[in-house]
Each structure stands twice: as structure tokens, then as C-alpha cells.
Design an enzyme around this catalytic site. Structure first.
Site, PDB file in Angstrom:
ATOM      1  CB  SER A 555      -0.959  -0.046   1.190  1.00  0.00           C
ATOM      2  OG  SER A 555      -1.995   0.881   1.034  1.00  0.00           O
ATOM      3  CG  ASP A 640      -6.159  -2.969  -3.977  1.00  0.00           C
ATOM      4  OD1 ASP A 640      -6.989  -2.236  -3.410  1.00  0.00           O
ATOM      5  OD2 ASP A 640      -4.928  -2.873  -3.790  1.00  0.00           O
ATOM      6  CG  HIS A 672      -5.250  -2.905  -0.087  1.00  0.00           C
ATOM      7  ND1 HIS A 672      -4.611  -2.325  -1.158  1.00  0.00           N
ATOM      8  CD2 HIS A 672      -4.740  -2.286   1.013  1.00  0.00           C
ATOM      9  CE1 HIS A 672      -3.770  -1.405  -0.735  1.00  0.00           C
ATOM     10  NE2 HIS A 672      -3.819  -1.367   0.578  1.00  0.00           N
TER      11      HIS A 672
END
Length: 709
Positions: A555, A640, A672
């Protein structure tokens, strides 16, 4: 567990059940019951499969009299690529453990009924009850809709159910009945997808039902026709709802916004629904941040909840707010604590609130004295405590460390001493050579003291050399606590012979709000210097193989990896980025919760007169690819929607066009995170194959090939 024994146990439980109809429903599934799996361990070594052999403790609920604890344990089958959770109960001192269910379906949302005579839970969208001794299991809801959550009224005569409810038409079948094989969505505004799900016109609604005997009867939607969710998606649960002690009022959390307003605001509010007149009123006007998780004091005279002051900023401090019920002034009672309190728990006399809060990047248990409005820290040490509840004169909480999966602990509020009650994974851990870890404080380039976790391989020998892995944490905010992770398992990494360095760089939320705020609109600047300060400090150690250092992150941590790839000047021999942000300018209009990038970047990339935003975007990793020359592996999930997978594709394509050694791992069904057992093991095998090649096996990166004209 042996599969045949598991099926036999399931059959025995069905025979003990009182209701033959329920027996038939329980036995209808053709899936097998999953218990604790056998895992091969040789010489104490830990392969990735061990992570999927641990029992995962969850759904902890203390009985009303404080004498028993109900909880679930989830086990996974790698061959079947799934898991299921079963229900357990034990005495509050950890004795008399008993497994209550053995089903191929999972039991979830466990809670004791108010009278303490039964434990309630969900199974396959239906509400069930079971006696604490395992008898009298029965389905108590007959409604057609699937139930996602529930909350009994204090007297047990009524219940709130969370039920997905169709409100809007936006799918092909809703719009054109003759096109039943079409697959399409039609939207006219933002927020058309969230986390990993496309908007389908359904919303979580609260339904009020009567409880007659054991059965739930006559449910009614208290949010009729509203295109809003309560609890709030994607992760809200029944902690966002509260009954008044007399059962006359329901206070719930809801973000009553839609489209562009929803995408650019964090403004969830508290609403009070009165059963007598069926009227709803807003409790938290003019409060633009998150307001959520209401709780009444035991006497019903005070409402307590969590609130963020700044709208649009999801990492603001969570304040403890109090209001004299029903119309008193709202007061922040947590100003003296430079941390976000959570897991708030009143004592029966209303004089104390127990809670957890992060201090020096570890969640500790605190006691808040209501009269003096003062906090007292009860625990200390390098562990994480979560989900505090009362059991007589003891506290019950879940506890993890970087090398210990979650277990249920009893904590003495006088001494802070914790005792492991559940011991679900004690035997398996005893067979492993376990890594060790410590908390260090590293001096940053601007002379701050930064928490840095360092995880050492089993049987660490300071006379040897060890390759180093630097973890670039995501967020960019969030507490970098010693919690146990099944994806970024520092325990597993260290078990493969790596020293893992985990710096709480600028932006983490466990070192005070000023530290957390410092990263917004300053991406890739001081936070990157913090990361480098930590790894440089560790590389001074005689046991550190400074010629074999890798870096990884997910991320925002993936942003850090892509950024470091263009700035590191030879410090690292290999990189790995998971669901990372490669192009900040393109991230802004393609994510779903747009308030996040609006706040973090300071505005839109096309606003050329906005100097703050333009400075932020000038640090986007895609602008630094001309300096890329280090092997990089890129991992992304196709589902995601937070960081769309096109970011990972763009980074990989760029690396290939630049002739940089690279690998792309795409998971079509993951979001994610990587959640399914076989995908997770594949990810871990590829992870170690990649880093072992460059940090252990002595392979030197190939010279970057110049792209063909």
C-alpha cells in the site's frame, strides 16, 4: 483433526440437538468439517504452511455474570482452500474448555444473550442459540433475508438485526428484465465501488424485531428507504450500535451521504431512534469527522463515543466524547492522552472506563477515572492488547506479539499481569524454533527518537552474518504495533534466516498525533529518511550483512518501495512492492475513498495553482523511474479498489521497458490483502524465492538492458 473423526463429532452434535429440522439443515452441507490440521515440522523449522495450522482466535464474548468466555477458533484446510470457525466456551480462569459446535459452516458474531442462559451466533446468515453446555442448539430466526449482525436489547425482549436491503436499481437485472444474462452496472455518481465490491443498490439496514420465547418475530426496518449503511461499510460491525439500558432508544452510526459527498467526506454521525414514536434524530451535528461506536453508561445518563475532530482525515485522533443524555453538552474527556482510545468498556458502577490505546507503538490497557477524567496505564511491554471486557475483578483481552498469534488473556487491573487462558497454539509453538524480537529507538536525521522493531532469526548468533529485510509500513498512518500478521509475518521471515527491521517512520499513529500528522502532504520526504536511518543503524551491527539488504512494503509501503527504487543509491539489492502506489497523480481519481488522497496530497493534481498539492505530487514514484536499476517484484490483487491493480501493472511494465529485472504476481480474486490459504502460501513461496535469490544465493542483478528504440 482427522476428517472422519470430525464428521463423526458433527453427527454426534446433531443427534444431541433438540430440533430435528435444525439437524437436517446443519447436515445439508456437503463440505467437510475442518479442525486443527496436521503440519510437518522438521528440526523446529517453520515453513509457510505453519501459518495456516495456527488456530485463529476471534469473537470473544464474556458472559453477563463474568464467569464464562465464549469464543471462536478458525482452522484452515490448505487442500480445500478454506476455513471454518467453531464455537468454544471456557471458564473465566481458562479451565473447563469445551467445543460447542463442529460444523462445516462457520459460527460468527458470538454474543451471550442478556440473561446468560444461551450463546447467540450467526451461521450461514441465520441466528442461532446454544446453551453454554452445548445442548439445546436451535435456529431462532426464520426470516428469508441473510442476517449480517445482531444486538439484543438489555432485557432480551427485542433484537436489532443487520440485514442487506435493496434500495436502488443499478444492475442489469434491475433495469432491463429481458436482459437477464447481461452483466453490467450503471452509475451516475461517485462511490460506485468500495474496497472490493461494486455497488449493487443494497445497503446495510437495521431491523427491529421482537423476541418471543427464543424466536425472533416481526422485524421492521428502522431506516426504510434510506440509501445509507448502518453499520458503515466496509468494516463496521455492531460496535457501531447501542441500546439504552432501558431499551427505549437505539443509537446507531451512519454516514448519511451519497455519491461525491460520500467519497470526499468522513462525516459519519450518531443517530437516536426512539422505539415509542419511531422517530430518528441527529445527535452529532456540526462534527465533520468520524463519529461512531456509541455506548451508554450503565445508568443510562451518559452517552460515550469515539469522534475525530477533522473532517476528511481518517487518521485523526479518536477522542472520547461524553454527552449527558439526552441533550447535554458534548465534551472531549481524552484531551490529556496523546493517543486514540479504543475498545471502551464501562464498569458496572459507571465510575471507570477500561480501554486500549497505543503508547510507543504498542497497544496497552488503561483505566479512565470518570470523576477526575484521568488515565492510568495498567500494562506495559512489547505486546498488543485488544478488545477489553470485564470478567468479575479481572479484565479479558486478546493479546499478540510479533511472534505469538492471538490468544485470550486475563489481566489483573491492579498489577497489569497477563495470563494466557485460551492456549490454542501452545503445543504447535512448542515444536518450533522461535524468533526473538526487541524494540529499539533509532535517532532520525532530525534528531527524533523513532521506535524500531527488530526481529531476529531463531538461535540468533551475533558472530554470524545475516541478510536484512527492511519493512516499509503502509497507511501511511496506523499504529505499527507488535501485532501478529499472517501476511507480513515477520516471524516467518526471521525463521528463514533474515533479520527484519520494522521502523515506525513518520506517519505511524502510535507515537503521538504530531508524529502521525507529519507525513500528510510530505510523502517520500522525512518518512523515507526515517526508513533509511533505521536500516543504516542496523547495518552498523557486526552481524548485519550490509551487502545483502532488501526492502518490502504494501500500500503506502509500496509507494515507499517504488520511491526508494529511484533514490536509494545502491543500499538495497532487491525490492518487493505489494498493492503499492506507483503514480500518485493517477491514484487520486481512481481510488474510491477520495477523501484520503484529497487530504494526503493536499488537492487535485490538475490544480496547478495549489502549491501544497503540486509539491506532494512532485514526489510521485513514477517521476523517478529513470534511476531504477534494482530487481523489483510487484504483487497486486485484481479486486483491489483502494489501490487499483493498474498501479502495479504500470510499475511492472515500466521496469520491463527499462530493462530492470522484475517479476509480476497478480491475484485475480484477491483485494488489497491476500486472504485465501493457497494464494497466501503461493505468495510466501514467491516472496522467499525472490529475496533468497538476491540476498542469500549471491546472485548479482543483471545489467539493465536499454529499451529498444
Amino acid at each position: 483433526m482427522n476428517m472422519n473423526k470430525g464428521l463423526a463429532a458433527c453427527t454426534m452434535l446433531a443427534m444431541m440437538a433438540c430440533n430435528t429440522t435444525d439437524q437436517k439443515k446443519e447436515g445439508a452441507t456437503d463440505q467437510t468439517v475442518i479442525g486443527a490440521p496436521e503440519v510437518k515440522i522438521e528440526n523446529g523449522q517453520m515453513p509457510p504452511e505453519v501459518l495456516w495450522a495456527f488456530g485463529r482466535v476471534g469473537n470473544v464474548s464474556v458472559s453477563p455474570d463474568g464467569k464464562q468466555i465464549a469464543y471462536t477458533v478458525t482452522y484452515y484446510s490448505i487442500p480445500e482452500n478454506r476455513g471454518n470457525a467453531d464455537l468454544y466456551v471456557m471458564d473465566a480462569d481458562g479451565t473447563n474448555k469445551k467445543q460447542l459446535t463442529r460444523t462445516a459452516a462457520s459460527e460468527s458474531a458470538v454474543a451471550w444473550k442478556p440473561d446468560g442462559k444461551a450463546i447467540a451466533y450467526l451461521r450461514e446468515g441465520k441466528l442461532w442459540n446454544i446453551a453454554p453446555d452445548g445442548s439445546a442448539e436451535k435456529q431462532v430466526s426464520d426470516i428469508e433475508q441473510s442476517i449480517e449482525g445482531f444486538l439484543y436489547a438489555p432485557a432480551g425482549d427485542k433484537i436489532l438485526l443487520v440485514i442487506p436491503t435493496k434500495i436502488e436499481k443499478c444492475m442489469n437485472g434491475d433495469l432491463y428484465e429481458d436482459l437477464d444474462k447481461a452483466k453490467a452496472y450503471v452509475y451516475d455518481d461517485l462511490m460506485y465501488r468500495h474496497w472490493d465490491t461494486w455497488k449493487d443498490g443494497s445497503y446495510n439496514h437495521l431491523y427491529l424485531g421482537d423476541v418471543k420465547g427464543d424466536k425472533v418475530k416481526t422485524v421492521e426496518d428502522i431506516m426504510p428507504g434510506e440509501p445509507f449503511d448502518s453499520p458503515v461499510k466496509p468494516f463496521g460491525g455492531t460496535e457501531q450500535i447501542a441500546w439504552s439500558p432501558d431499551g427505549s432508544v437505539i443509537v446507531y452510526t451512519c454516514k448519511k451521504l451519497s455519491g461525491r459527498d460520500y467519497a470526499f467526506q468522513t462525516n459519519s454521525n450518531l443517530y437516536a431512534y426512539t422505539l415509542a414514536d419511531k422517530q430518528t434524530r441527529l445527535l452529532t451535528p456540526d462534527m465533520p469527522g468520524y463519529d461512531q461506536n456509541p455506548q451508554f453508561s450503565p445508568d443510562g445518563k451518559t452517552l460515550l463515543w469515539s469522534s475525530m475532530r477533522r473532517g476528511g482525515y481518517e487518521a485523526d485522533k479518536e477522542r472520547m466524547m461524553m454527552m449527558e443524555w439526552p441533550n447535554g453538552q458534548m465534551v472531549d474527556v481524552s484531551d490529556s492522552l496523546d493517543a486514540s482510545p479504543s475498545s471502551l468498556q464501562w464498569t458496572p458502577d459507571g465510575k471507570t472506563i477500561y480501554l486500549t490505546a497505543p503508547i510507543k507503538e504498542a497497544y496497552q490497557i488503561f483505566a479512565f477515572d470518570v470523576a477526575s477524567r484521568s488515565f492510568r496505564q495498567l500494562t506495559d511491554g512489547n505486546q498488543d492488547y485488544q478488545h477489553v471486557a470485564l470478567a468479575g475483578n479481572k479484565l479479558i483481552a486478546t493479546r499478540t506479539t510479533l511472534v505469538d498469534p492471538a490468544e485470550i488473556y486475563s489481566v489483573d487491573p491492579t498489577t497489569g499481569k497477563g495470563t494466557d487462558l485460551s492456549q490454542v497454539n501452545k503445543d504447535l509453538l512448542s515444536k518450533l524454533n522461535l524468533p526473538t524480537f526487541e524494540k529499539r529507538f533509532v535517532t532520525t536525521t532530525d534528531n527524533k527518537q523513532m521506535v524500531t522493531w527488530v526481529v531476529y532469526p531463531p538461535k540468533f548468533d551475533a558472530s554470524k552474518k545475516y541478510p536484512i529485510l527492511l519493512m516499509c509500513t503502509g497507511g501511511p498512518q496506523g499504529v505499527l504495533s507488535p501485532s501478529f500478521s499472517y501476511r507480513w509475518s515477520y516471524m516467518l521471515m526471521a525463521a528463514q534466516g533474515y533479520v527484519v527491521v520494522v521502523p515506525a517512520r513518520r506517519g505511524t499513529s502510535g507515537s503521538g498525533q504530531e508524529w502521525a500528522d507529519a507525513i500528510s502532504k510530505h510523502h517520500g520526504t522525512q518518512d523515507e529518511q526515517d526508513l533509511l536511518a533505521a536500516v543504516d543503524e542496523i547495518c552498523k551491527e557486526p552481524w548485519a550483512d550490509k551487502d545483502h539488504v532488501g526492502a518490502m512494503g504494501a500500500s503506502y509501503g509500496g509507494f515507499s518501495i517504488f520511491h526508494l527504487a529511484g533514490t536509494h543509491k545502491g543500499r538495497f539489492k532487491a525490492f518487493l512492492a505489494h498493492c503499492g502506489i506507483f503514480n500518485s497523480e493517477f491514484m487520486y481519481p481512481t481510488t474510491e475513498e477520495m477523501f484520503f488522497d484529497e487530504w494526503e496530497n493536499g488537492g487535485a493534481p490538475w490544480d496547478k495553482d495549489n502549491k501544497v498539492a503540486q509539491n506532494t505530487y512532485s514526489h510521485s514514484p513514477h517521476l523517478m523511474v529513470k534511476n531504477w536499476n534494482t530487481p523489483i517484484m510487484i504483487v497486486h490483487g485484481e479486486q483491489d479498489f483502494r489501490v487499483p491493480y493498474s498501479q502495479g501493472m504500470a510499475a511492472f511494465n515500466t521496469a520491463r521497458m527499462l530493462g530492470v529485472e522484475s517479476r509480476l504476481l497478480i491475484f485475480p480474486t484477491e483485494n488489497h490483502w491476500v486472504l485465501s490459504p493457497q494464494n497466501a502460501i503461493l505468495w510466501q513461496r514467491e516472496f522467499f524465492k525472490w529475496f533468497d535469490k538476491y540476498l542469500k544465493n549471491g546472485d548479482k542483478p543483471k545489467e539493465a538492458e536499454k529499451p529498444k528504440a
